[in-house]
Design a protein around this motif. Structure first.
Motif, PDB file in Angstrom:
ATOM      1  N   LEU A   1      64.876   8.194  52.861  1.00 50.55           N
ATOM      2  CA  LEU A   1      66.318   7.496  52.923  1.00 50.55           C
ATOM      3  C   LEU A   1      66.427   6.912  54.227  1.00 50.55           C
ATOM      4  O   LEU A   1      65.774   7.090  55.279  1.00 50.55           O
ATOM      5  CB  LEU A   1      67.507   8.704  52.912  1.00 50.55           C
ATOM      6  CG  LEU A   1      67.264   9.936  53.925  1.00 50.55           C
ATOM      7  CD1 LEU A   1      68.153   9.932  54.869  1.00 50.55           C
ATOM      8  CD2 LEU A   1      67.717  11.244  52.946  1.00 50.55           C
TER       9      LEU A   1
ATOM     10  N   ASN B   1      59.758  14.176  57.531  1.00 44.41           N
ATOM     11  CA  ASN B   1      59.882  12.697  57.479  1.00 44.41           C
ATOM     12  C   ASN B   1      58.952  11.742  57.998  1.00 44.41           C
ATOM     13  O   ASN B   1      58.298  10.958  57.511  1.00 44.41           O
ATOM     14  CB  ASN B   1      61.422  12.232  57.734  1.00 44.41           C
ATOM     15  CG  ASN B   1      61.719  11.113  56.848  1.00 44.41           C
ATOM     16  OD1 ASN B   1      61.736   9.969  57.352  1.00 44.41           O
ATOM     17  ND2 ASN B   1      61.750  10.944  55.643  1.00 44.41           N
TER      18      ASN B   1
ATOM     19  N   ASP C   1      60.440   3.421  58.313  1.00 43.91           N
ATOM     20  CA  ASP C   1      61.363   4.434  58.832  1.00 43.91           C
ATOM     21  C   ASP C   1      61.175   5.844  58.561  1.00 43.91           C
ATOM     22  O   ASP C   1      61.513   6.288  57.623  1.00 43.91           O
ATOM     23  CB  ASP C   1      62.841   3.901  58.589  1.00 43.91           C
ATOM     24  CG  ASP C   1      63.863   4.852  58.569  1.00 43.91           C
ATOM     25  OD1 ASP C   1      63.843   5.945  59.596  1.00 43.91           O
ATOM     26  OD2 ASP C   1      64.920   4.950  57.937  1.00 43.91           O
ATOM     27  N   GLY C   2      60.341   6.561  59.390  1.00 43.49           N
ATOM     28  CA  GLY C   2      60.216   8.068  59.261  1.00 43.49           C
ATOM     29  C   GLY C   2      60.879   8.817  60.180  1.00 43.49           C
ATOM     30  O   GLY C   2      60.420   9.811  60.758  1.00 43.49           O
ATOM     31  N   ILE C   3      62.025   8.404  60.568  1.00 42.26           N
ATOM     32  CA  ILE C   3      62.814   8.944  61.703  1.00 42.26           C
ATOM     33  C   ILE C   3      63.252  10.300  61.245  1.00 42.26           C
ATOM     34  O   ILE C   3      63.121  11.357  61.925  1.00 42.26           O
ATOM     35  CB  ILE C   3      63.885   7.905  62.437  1.00 42.26           C
ATOM     36  CG1 ILE C   3      63.230   6.706  62.944  1.00 42.26           C
ATOM     37  CG2 ILE C   3      64.605   8.694  63.451  1.00 42.26           C
ATOM     38  CD1 ILE C   3      64.343   5.648  63.053  1.00 42.26           C
ATOM     39  N   VAL C   4      64.146  10.446  60.270  1.00 44.76           N
ATOM     40  CA  VAL C   4      64.784  11.457  59.661  1.00 44.76           C
ATOM     41  C   VAL C   4      64.772  11.411  58.086  1.00 44.76           C
ATOM     42  O   VAL C   4      65.181  10.165  57.748  1.00 44.76           O
ATOM     43  CB  VAL C   4      66.066  12.178  60.270  1.00 44.76           C
ATOM     44  CG1 VAL C   4      65.942  12.805  61.559  1.00 44.76           C
ATOM     45  CG2 VAL C   4      66.975  10.757  60.591  1.00 44.76           C
TER      46      VAL C   4
ATOM     47  N   VAL D   1      61.545   5.850  54.413  1.00 39.40           N
ATOM     48  CA  VAL D   1      60.824   7.141  53.852  1.00 39.40           C
ATOM     49  C   VAL D   1      62.194   8.009  53.546  1.00 39.40           C
ATOM     50  O   VAL D   1      62.928   8.346  54.365  1.00 39.40           O
ATOM     51  CB  VAL D   1      59.987   7.761  54.900  1.00 39.40           C
ATOM     52  CG1 VAL D   1      59.324   8.825  54.346  1.00 39.40           C
ATOM     53  CG2 VAL D   1      58.883   6.754  55.427  1.00 39.40           C
TER      54      VAL D   1
ATOM     55  N   SER E   1      67.610   6.445  57.809  1.00 39.87           N
ATOM     56  CA  SER E   1      67.742   7.262  58.994  1.00 39.87           C
ATOM     57  C   SER E   1      69.371   6.942  59.555  1.00 39.87           C
ATOM     58  O   SER E   1      69.358   5.795  59.760  1.00 39.87           O
ATOM     59  CB  SER E   1      66.649   7.274  59.910  1.00 39.87           C
ATOM     60  OG  SER E   1      65.423   7.635  59.410  1.00 39.87           O
TER      61      SER E   1
HETATM   62  K   LIG Z   1      64.058   8.096  56.856  1.00 36.17           K
END
Ligand SMILES: [K+]
Ligand SMILES: NC(=O)C1=CN([C@@H]2O[C@H](COP(=O)(O)OP(=O)(O)OC[C@H]3O[C@@H](n4cnc5c(N)ncnc54)[C@H](O)[C@@H]3O)[C@@H](O)[C@H]2O)[C@@H](O)CC1
Length: 480
Positions: free
Chosen positions: A153, A63, A122-125, A151, A155
């Motif tokens: 969903l 992600n 948001d590319g955290i998870v 990204v 996170s």
């Molecule tokens: K995300």
């Protein structure tokens, strides 16, 4: 119908696709979609793209890789991009290298950069997310004031149930890849608008786990009288609802059945006079025992939970006809399940509990996984279970599941459930498959509330009277 697949199914499909796709190609397709969505959001919120500031929140997995590649693509459009690495040693290596090559900056003072950002990505998870945001991520998300593009969903929100039990991202828009996941329909408030990017996953997906109905699906199944039809041939709906003291439920349920289809409606119960006064087209009698022939029953709203209500319910369940059991009927079934013995096995039954009624019926509240809860209850009662909430989940005993996502929350008003049960009853009387009947009714119900409200609170009567407009809006091709 549009499908929705669980993370397990998505992962399996992705593995099959990855095996026949050059290395990195899927991530590039996904990341390109993220970059396009980011540029669109920037343009919508700031009036431009070049020279704007974007901050990427980058977690340890793919992600984060998507976000980094998207950052590299955005650099080519002249966007200033800074990345905050939440797990610096595990950031996606190829994504990070591409990001750096494109002139992206990796920064330590994330909060400072976020406070000046035009957009946060948001590319955290993503798909492998479990549980809420961890403290470092939660702290950064807490200072965000700009729009957020998630990204895949948001996170911190569970991908398969949409549940939130701690800090989580609330996105302005979510860009997802290949297929919608349950979170996108089970928690739309956290996802914002959802954009689906095609990465070629379609052929690998198979039968969906959940579905949503489109307007065209409703149009395809909603009964329209033909040249050979008369008032009986389209199905007569029986409504056993209300009491002398509480006639409102009877008026709403019967009225909604009247407006749903062109078939006839019979009312049976102690509110016959009031129903007749409000809906002269309804043939009303005092009891279900002398109601005349019907093709399906709506039973429950306002019938009370005493012996009279129980006898009405038993009579209706023993009629051998499809039944929509709502409100007091559910409480009666919960307090004395033996009443279901009157039902001929296999006769269609739709149960429409809200959370409290669901708890009475099954002994436990639906919990975080509303789809699993509705499916288990559907199996247990061999019935269609329509679980009410912000989203409506409609599960069949064989596992088929529909989710209806309303526009707004205007349905949260007294009596709106009575309107829904009348819609379901009318569709059952027309002979429609009970799972589709419940799903189509939920969609029209939500649409009626949205149209009736038009931005201001609306009563159940208002929702009821918007049913014709909702049907016109959902089935424009059928307009005569
Ligand atoms: K995300
Ligand atoms: N598999 C594929 O073919 C594709 C995957 N894509 C992307 O890959 C993502 C899935 O990637 P991954 O499987 O690497 O997993 P994620 O990126 O979802 O997360 C992986 C890492 O996050 C950690 N983690 C889990 N929950 C956490 C939490 N609450 N807080 C902090 N860290 C947490 C995990 O321990 C793991 O190390 C998708 O969501 C999508 O964004 C896309 O690039 C499209 C192609």
């Amino acid at each position: 119908m549009q499908g929705i697949w669980t993370t397990e199914r998505i992962r399996a499909a992705e593995e099959r696709l990855l095996a026949v796709t050059p290395d990195g190609a899927l991530m590039h397709r996904a990341a390109f979609g993220v970059a396009v969505a980011a540029a669109d959001l920037l343009a919508e919120h700031t009036g431009g793209v070049a020279g704007r500031r974007v901050v990427l929140l980058v977690g340890a997995g793919n992600n984060g890789g998507d976000a980094l590649w998207a950052g590299a693509f955005l650099r080519r459009r002249g966007v200033g991009v800074a990345a905050v690495l939440l797990a610096p040693n595990r950031a996606h290596p190829a994504g990070l290298a591409a990001f750096r090559r494109a002139g992206g900056r990796v920064v330590d003072d994330g909060a400072e950069w976020i406070s000046r950002a035009d957009l946060v990505v948001d590319g955290i998870v993503g798909l492998s997310a479990r549980g809420p945001l961890r403290p470092a991520a939660a702290e950064l998300v807490g200072v965000v004031r700009s729009p957020v593009l998630a990204v895949d969903l948001p996170s911190g929100v569970d991908p398969d149930t949409g549940a939130v039990d701690g800090p989580a991202v609330t996105a302005t828009r979510t860009v997802t890849f290949g297929a919608r996941k349950p979170v996108h329909v089970l928690n739309p408030a956290r996802c914002g608008d959802v954009v689906l990017v095609d990465i070629g996953l379609g052929p690998e997906l198979g039968e969906p786990d959940l579905s949503t109905l489109d307007a065209a699906d409703v149009a395809a199944v909603w009964p329209v009288p033909g040249v050979a039809d008369d008032k009986y041939s389209q199905g007569v709906t029986g409504v056993a609802a209300g009491s002398a003291v509480y006639p409102g439920a009877a008026v709403l349920a019967a009225g909604s059945a009247v407006l749903a289809t062109s078939g006839m409606v019979r009312y049976a119960g102690p509110a016959a006079d009031v129903v007749r006064a409000n809906w002269p087209e309804v043939v009303a009698t005092g009891s279900v025992t002398d109601a005349g022939r019907v093709q399906a029953w709506v039973v429950g709203p306002g019938i009370g939970t005493g012996s009279e209500g129980r006898e009405t319910l038993r009579h209706v369940l023993g009629s051998g006809l499809p039944v929509c059991a709502d409100a007091d009927a559910i409480t009666l079934i919960a307090s004395d399940p033996s009443v279901l013995d009157a039902r001929e096995p296999g006769t269609p039954l739709v149960l429409t509990p809200h959370d409290g009624e669901f708890e009475r019926l099954t002994g436990a509240r639906p919990g975080a996984d509303r789809v699993a809860a509705a499916r288990a209850a559907a199996r247990r009662f061999d019935a269609i279970v329509l679980l009410k909430g912000h989203n409506t989940v409609v599960a069949a005993p064989d596992g088929r599941t529909l989710v209806n996502v309303p526009r707004g929350s205007w349905l949260a008003t007294a009596g709106s459930g009575d309107v829904l049960s009348g819609l379901i009853g009318a569709l059952l009387a027309s002979g429609l498959d009970p799972w589709l009947a419940a799903g189509a009714a939920a969609k029209v119900h939500g649409q009626a509330a949205y149209l009736a409200a038009a931005g201001a609170p609306v009563s159940a009567s208002g929702i009821l009277h918007a049913i014709p407009d909702a049907l016109r809006a959902l089935t424009p091709a059928r307009r005569l």
